[in-house]
Write an enzyme that holds these catalytic residues in place. Structure first.
Site, PDB file in Angstrom:
ATOM      1  N   HIS A 101      33.828  40.945  33.910  1.00 20.09           N
ATOM      2  CA  HIS A 101      33.654  40.228  33.391  1.00 20.09           C
ATOM      3  C   HIS A 101      32.006  39.141  33.831  1.00 20.09           C
ATOM      4  CE1 HIS A 101      37.174  39.940  30.527  1.00 20.09           C
ATOM      5  NE2 HIS A 101      37.711  40.246  32.004  1.00 20.09           N
ATOM      6  N   ALA A 148      45.894  53.425  50.932  1.00 18.74           N
ATOM      7  CA  ALA A 148      46.961  52.544  50.105  1.00 18.74           C
ATOM      8  C   ALA A 148      46.552  51.170  50.161  1.00 18.74           C
ATOM      9  CB  ALA A 148      47.991  52.365  50.834  1.00 18.74           C
ATOM     10  N   LYS A 168      35.726  49.340  53.700  1.00 19.33           N
ATOM     11  CA  LYS A 168      35.421  50.013  54.204  1.00 19.33           C
ATOM     12  C   LYS A 168      36.074  50.945  54.515  1.00 19.33           C
ATOM     13  CE  LYS A 168      33.070  45.839  53.824  1.00 19.33           C
ATOM     14  NZ  LYS A 168      32.112  45.587  53.025  1.00 19.33           N
TER      15      LYS A 168
END
Length: 173
Positions: A101, A148, A168
């Site tokens: 958005h 995860a 990262k």
């Protein structure tokens, strides 16, 4: 007597079926919703869409290569285009959103400012672990592993492991 082991055949719910192209041996599980409200959805050979997988174009496209597994309750959108290579593992509860958005104009509510749509590319032999979110404009390189719960908001090079929010590099292999 209970019939716990009787499995009913449940077909996915297709919207705009004429824009959905399925190769051989695509397997759907219960409660899949495939909404081609855009350009097209192409799913390659030997793909598996587990329980509750939701694909929706929102005006864009989704192209999935062959031998791709999409885990339970994952949501893949196609706004700016989503390309997934071959032999990709996508675990449960993964969200992939190739749009964002806009919010630059303080005098206009965010929902009325439109979207940017750069697209997402996931190359071959990638493992995306459970609960990952992948955001617009990202390319995930061949052989990468996304740990995860990670949130991917920038490109990931080939053959590395990323983790965290934002994701990262934690290891190259």
């Amino acid at each position: 007597m209970f019939n716990f082991f009787i499995k009913k055949s449940v077909k996915p719910i297709f919207f705009y079926k004429e824009k959905i192209l399925l190769a051989k041996n695509v397997k759907f599980n219960h409660n899949n919703i495939i909404n081609a409200d855009g350009e097209f959805i192409k799913i390659g050979e030997n793909c598996v869409l587990e329980v509750g997988v939701y694909l929706r174009l929102w005006g864009g496209s989704i192209q999935i290569g062959k031998d791709v597994f999409i885990g339970p309750y994952s949501v893949l959108y196609g706004h700016g285009g989503l390309i997934i290579g071959n032999n990709v593992l996508i675990a449960s509860h993964v969200t992939i959103i190739p749009a964002n958005h806009k919010f630059q104009d303080k005098s206009t509510v965010i929902m009325r400012q439109g979207e940017s749509r750069k697209g997402i590319i996931i190359e071959d032999n990638v493992w995306i672990a459970t609960g990952v979110t992948i955001l617009d404009g990202v390319k995930i390189g061949k052989g990468a592993i996304v740990a995860a719960g990670a949130v991917v908001n920038e490109d990931i090079p080939e053959y590395c492991v990323v983790a965290g929010i934002p994701a990262k590099i934690v290891k190259k292999y």
